[in-house]
Design a protein around this motif. Structure first.
Motif, PDB file in Angstrom:
ATOM      1  N   SER A 129       0.844  -1.096   0.002  1.00 24.00           N
ATOM      2  CA  SER A 129      -0.048  -0.083  -0.082  1.00 24.00           C
ATOM      3  C   SER A 129       0.705   1.319  -0.050  1.00 24.00           C
ATOM      4  CB  SER A 129      -0.765   0.172   1.002  1.00 24.00           C
ATOM      5  OG  SER A 129      -1.649   1.218   1.150  1.00 24.00           O
ATOM      6  N   VAL A 130       1.938   1.233   1.020  1.00 24.97           N
ATOM      7  CA  VAL A 130       2.734   2.420   0.944  1.00 24.97           C
ATOM      8  C   VAL A 130       3.533   2.757  -0.477  1.00 24.97           C
ATOM      9  CG1 VAL A 130       4.997   3.246   2.063  1.00 24.97           C
ATOM     10  CG2 VAL A 130       3.178   2.323   3.462  1.00 24.97           C
ATOM     11  N   SER A 131       4.067   1.632  -0.846  1.00 24.13           N
ATOM     12  CA  SER A 131       4.781   1.645  -2.248  1.00 24.13           C
ATOM     13  C   SER A 131       3.805   2.281  -3.462  1.00 24.13           C
ATOM     14  CB  SER A 131       5.356   0.426  -2.766  1.00 24.13           C
ATOM     15  OG  SER A 131       6.197   0.044  -1.645  1.00 24.13           O
ATOM     16  N   SER A 132       2.610   1.724  -3.515  1.00 23.19           N
ATOM     17  CA  SER A 132       1.525   2.044  -4.442  1.00 23.19           C
ATOM     18  C   SER A 132       1.253   3.577  -4.277  1.00 23.19           C
ATOM     19  CB  SER A 132       0.254   1.239  -4.403  1.00 23.19           C
ATOM     20  OG  SER A 132       0.723  -0.155  -4.489  1.00 23.19           O
ATOM     21  N   SER A 133       1.069   4.180  -3.113  1.00 22.43           N
ATOM     22  CA  SER A 133       0.687   5.483  -2.673  1.00 22.43           C
ATOM     23  C   SER A 133       1.921   6.147  -3.212  1.00 22.43           C
ATOM     24  CB  SER A 133       0.451   5.514  -1.289  1.00 22.43           C
ATOM     25  OG  SER A 133       0.363   6.956  -0.955  1.00 22.43           O
ATOM     26  N   SER A 134       3.031   5.825  -2.958  1.00 23.65           N
ATOM     27  CA  SER A 134       4.320   6.672  -3.355  1.00 23.65           C
ATOM     28  C   SER A 134       4.585   6.794  -4.824  1.00 23.65           C
ATOM     29  CB  SER A 134       5.603   5.809  -2.852  1.00 23.65           C
ATOM     30  OG  SER A 134       6.725   6.412  -3.191  1.00 23.65           O
ATOM     31  N   ALA A 135       4.117   5.613  -5.696  1.00 22.64           N
ATOM     32  CA  ALA A 135       4.008   5.385  -6.968  1.00 22.64           C
ATOM     33  C   ALA A 135       3.136   6.518  -7.498  1.00 22.64           C
ATOM     34  CB  ALA A 135       3.879   4.281  -7.454  1.00 22.64           C
ATOM     35  N   SER A 136       2.077   6.733  -7.142  1.00 23.12           N
ATOM     36  CA  SER A 136       0.896   7.633  -7.506  1.00 23.12           C
ATOM     37  C   SER A 136       1.415   9.089  -7.258  1.00 23.12           C
ATOM     38  CB  SER A 136      -0.305   7.169  -6.838  1.00 23.12           C
ATOM     39  OG  SER A 136      -0.510   7.374  -5.408  1.00 23.12           O
ATOM     40  N   LEU A 137       2.280   9.221  -6.435  1.00 23.93           N
ATOM     41  CA  LEU A 137       2.616  10.522  -6.002  1.00 23.93           C
ATOM     42  C   LEU A 137       3.661  11.141  -6.530  1.00 23.93           C
ATOM     43  CD1 LEU A 137       1.699  10.618  -1.944  1.00 23.93           C
ATOM     44  CD2 LEU A 137       0.128  11.661  -3.837  1.00 23.93           C
ATOM     45  N   GLN A 138       4.543  10.342  -7.191  1.00 26.53           N
ATOM     46  CA  GLN A 138       5.857  10.821  -7.790  1.00 26.53           C
ATOM     47  C   GLN A 138       5.576  11.543  -8.867  1.00 26.53           C
ATOM     48  OE1 GLN A 138       8.845  10.253  -6.865  1.00 26.53           O
ATOM     49  NE2 GLN A 138       8.949   8.442  -5.494  1.00 26.53           N
ATOM     50  N   THR A 139       6.365  12.621  -8.933  1.00 35.07           N
ATOM     51  CA  THR A 139       6.599  13.506 -10.066  1.00 35.07           C
ATOM     52  C   THR A 139       7.553  12.985 -11.243  1.00 35.07           C
ATOM     53  OG1 THR A 139       8.465  14.915  -8.983  1.00 35.07           O
ATOM     54  CG2 THR A 139       6.250  15.452  -8.553  1.00 35.07           C
ATOM     55  N   SER A 140       8.220  12.154 -11.232  1.00 30.45           N
ATOM     56  CA  SER A 140       9.057  11.227 -11.829  1.00 30.45           C
ATOM     57  C   SER A 140       8.293  10.053 -12.396  1.00 30.45           C
ATOM     58  CB  SER A 140      10.367  11.032 -11.519  1.00 30.45           C
ATOM     59  OG  SER A 140      11.174  10.239 -12.408  1.00 30.45           O
ATOM     60  N   GLY A 141       7.990   9.870 -13.813  1.00 31.55           N
ATOM     61  CA  GLY A 141       7.573   8.575 -14.380  1.00 31.55           C
ATOM     62  C   GLY A 141       8.295   7.390 -14.152  1.00 31.55           C
ATOM     63  N   LEU A 142       9.825   7.682 -13.809  1.00 31.48           N
ATOM     64  CA  LEU A 142      10.649   6.477 -13.717  1.00 31.48           C
ATOM     65  C   LEU A 142      10.646   6.033 -12.634  1.00 31.48           C
ATOM     66  CD1 LEU A 142      12.730   5.181 -15.717  1.00 31.48           C
ATOM     67  CD2 LEU A 142      14.365   6.743 -14.767  1.00 31.48           C
ATOM     68  N   GLU A 143      10.736   7.001 -11.598  1.00 35.07           N
ATOM     69  CA  GLU A 143      10.412   6.570 -10.043  1.00 35.07           C
ATOM     70  C   GLU A 143       9.272   5.945  -9.787  1.00 35.07           C
ATOM     71  OE1 GLU A 143      12.246   9.383  -7.335  1.00 35.07           O
ATOM     72  OE2 GLU A 143      12.969  10.515  -9.035  1.00 35.07           O
ATOM     73  N   ALA A 144       8.253   6.353 -10.524  1.00 38.28           N
ATOM     74  CA  ALA A 144       6.782   5.794 -10.061  1.00 38.28           C
ATOM     75  C   ALA A 144       6.904   4.370 -10.665  1.00 38.28           C
ATOM     76  CB  ALA A 144       5.904   6.717 -10.953  1.00 38.28           C
TER      77      ALA A 144
END
Length: 304
Positions: free
Chosen positions: A139-154
């Protein structure tokens, strides 16, 4: 550079843990298939010294503590992209630190259970709790992916969350079916896959030679803060995402090869005990057979 060092450290720790789990699980199943049951951890049985026997748990606790300190410290890194300290980076890093602290508590509870009588911790409860923590990590990783401003990090966070979800499913299966060897091996393989992907994330985000073309690190942003690795164009971002998808398939292939080699080598060392087949019983021959033979008197005058 610190971002890559942390991911390399995480990768080596997870790969060592996953590979050790694979070897011990395979060895236990090959030595006694009928009595096999999954275990939360595998002590060094050849050594009866208390510290050495549980050294795996001590190492896990140390690694988790280092990861917790790192995530807590980097949460205070500034992000010039949002004019000062980034609340998004601050809170996502603290969420990761919180999840790590829960794994740290779980490992400590297991150590206390194994070394003392203060806290009985049955295996099914351990795997049930571990499943909940892996799901929280997902859940935390998914939330972090949705909030990333970089598509690569997401993309890196999204793949990591998928692996965590797989680990959560395998743990809950083991809590319900502790004799399921396939799920136990799958858990070790998923830990190895998470370790390989952590290394891939570090390489793709922080090492110039491995950053896809069209993407680059921003010099005025601290490594590890969201947006520190950017893709200039939408086409470059799509190409980088496709490359990461390809690398994920390659890592899955590597884990499958590791699994096959581990099982083959362990089977060769331990030996395989097969059950379920029948062997012909030894029969007597010669004089012994004649001595054991009893001549029955023919029955006559009987009616059916």
């Amino acid at each position: 550079m610190s971002g890559f060092v942390y991911h390399a450290f995480t990768s080596s720790a997870l790969m060592s843990l996953g590979l050790y789990h694979l070897i011990c699980t395979t060895r236990n199943q090959l030595k006694s298939p009928r009595d096999y049951t999954t275990k939360p951890y595998h002590p060094f049985s050849y050594n009866h010294h208390q510290f050495t026997k549980h050294i795996q748990l001590y190492l896990i606790i140390i690694c988790l503590f280092i990861a917790f300190i790192h995530q807590t410290v980097i949460s205070f890194d500034s992000d010039p992209l949002v004019k000062g300290r980034s609340p998004v980076h601050h809170f996502t890093s603290l969420q990761s630190a919180g999840v790590i602290s829960l794994f740290l508590i779980l490992s400590t509870a297991l150590l206390i259970s194994e070394t003392t009588n203060l806290l009985p911790f049955p295996p099914d409860l351990f795997f049930g709790t571990a499943s909940a923590l892996f799901f929280l990590q997902y859940s935390v990783s998914s939330s972090s992916a949705s909030l990333q401003t970089s598509g690569l990090e997401a993309k890196c966070d999204s793949v990591s969350s998928t692996i965590s979800a797989l680990s959560a499913v395998l743990c809950i299966i083991l809590a319900c079916h502790p004799k399921l060897f396939v799920a136990d091996v799958g858990l070790g393989a998923s830990i190895c896959l998470q370790g390989l992907w952590s290394l891939q994330t570090g390489l793709s985000l922080y090492v110039d030679a491995f950053i896809p073309d069209g993407c680059h690190k921003l010099l005025d942003v601290v490594n590890g803060v969201e947006g520190s690795t950017k893709c200039d164009l939408e086409d470059s971002k799509l190409r980088a995402t496709a490359i990461l998808d390809l690398m994920f398939v390659v890592h899955v292939l590597i884990v499958i090869l590791i699994l096959i080699v581990t099982y083959s080598v362990t089977a060769k060392v331990v030996g395989v005990r097969r059950f379920g087949t029948y062997e012909a019983l030894p029969t007597s021959s010669g004089s012994a057979a004649d001595n054991n033979h009893i001549q029955m008197k023919a029955m006559s005058g009987t009616q059916a």
